[in-house]
Motif scaffolding. Structure first.
Motif, short mmCIF file in Angstrom:
data_model
loop_
_atom_site.label_atom_id
_atom_site.label_comp_id
_atom_site.label_asym_id
_atom_site.label_seq_id
_atom_site.Cartn_x
_atom_site.Cartn_y
_atom_site.Cartn_z
N ALA A 1 3.33 3.96 6.65
CA ALA A 1 3.67 2.60 6.04
C ALA A 1 4.11 1.51 6.57
CB ALA A 1 4.08 3.02 4.40
N MET B 1 0.84 -1.03 -0.16
CA MET B 1 0.06 0.00 -0.07
C MET B 1 0.87 1.30 0.00
SD MET B 1 -2.57 -1.36 3.07
CE MET B 1 -1.26 -1.99 3.98
N LEU B 2 1.15 1.83 -1.25
CA LEU B 2 2.22 2.76 -1.22
C LEU B 2 1.78 4.10 -1.02
CD1 LEU B 2 3.73 1.66 -4.88
CD2 LEU B 2 4.47 0.98 -2.48
N GLU B 3 0.39 4.51 -0.50
CA GLU B 3 0.06 5.79 -0.48
C GLU B 3 -0.20 6.04 1.15
OE1 GLU B 3 -3.18 2.75 -0.55
OE2 GLU B 3 -1.59 3.11 -1.96
N LEU B 4 0.82 5.38 1.81
CA LEU B 4 0.26 5.60 3.33
C LEU B 4 1.56 6.73 4.18
CD1 LEU B 4 -0.40 1.95 4.42
CD2 LEU B 4 -1.95 3.83 3.94
N GLY B 5 2.32 6.86 3.42
CA GLY B 5 3.22 7.86 3.86
C GLY B 5 4.14 7.57 4.90
#
Length: 90
Positions: free
Chosen positions: A29, A22-26
């Motif tokens: 992550a 899940m690359l969009e978690l900042g």
């Protein structure tokens, strides 16, 4: 994930989860991936195949810590036309 989504485990069967990064978690992550791995253990998943790179490895390590017997990490490198897959099994 919830117990309602997975349902009851039938006798003589195994639960296998194939999960990607899940690359969009900042900044959260790495911890979020570890937590998802932990959740797979709580839900009775037998095998986790985590696909991706460093974050997928965190997912597999979280699953291992939660008691999943055979967590796997499949590292996929780019470009897509030249996929290379490396499987690590504990």
């Amino acid at each position: 994930m919830s117990d309602e989504v997975i349902g009851e485990k039938e006798p003589g069967t195994r639960r296998i989860a194939v999960l990607g990064e899940m690359l969009e978690l900042g900044d959260t992550a790495a911890h979020a991936h570890w937590d998802i791995g932990q959740e797979t253990g709580r839900l009775g998943v037998d095998i986790v195949i985590a696909v991706g790179d460093v974050l997928a490895k965190q997912l597999a390590l979280g699953a291992a810590d939660a008691g999943v017997d055979t967590p796997s990490w499949a590292r996929i490198t780019t470009p897509p036309s030249h996929y290379e897959t490396v499987i690590q099994v504990r």
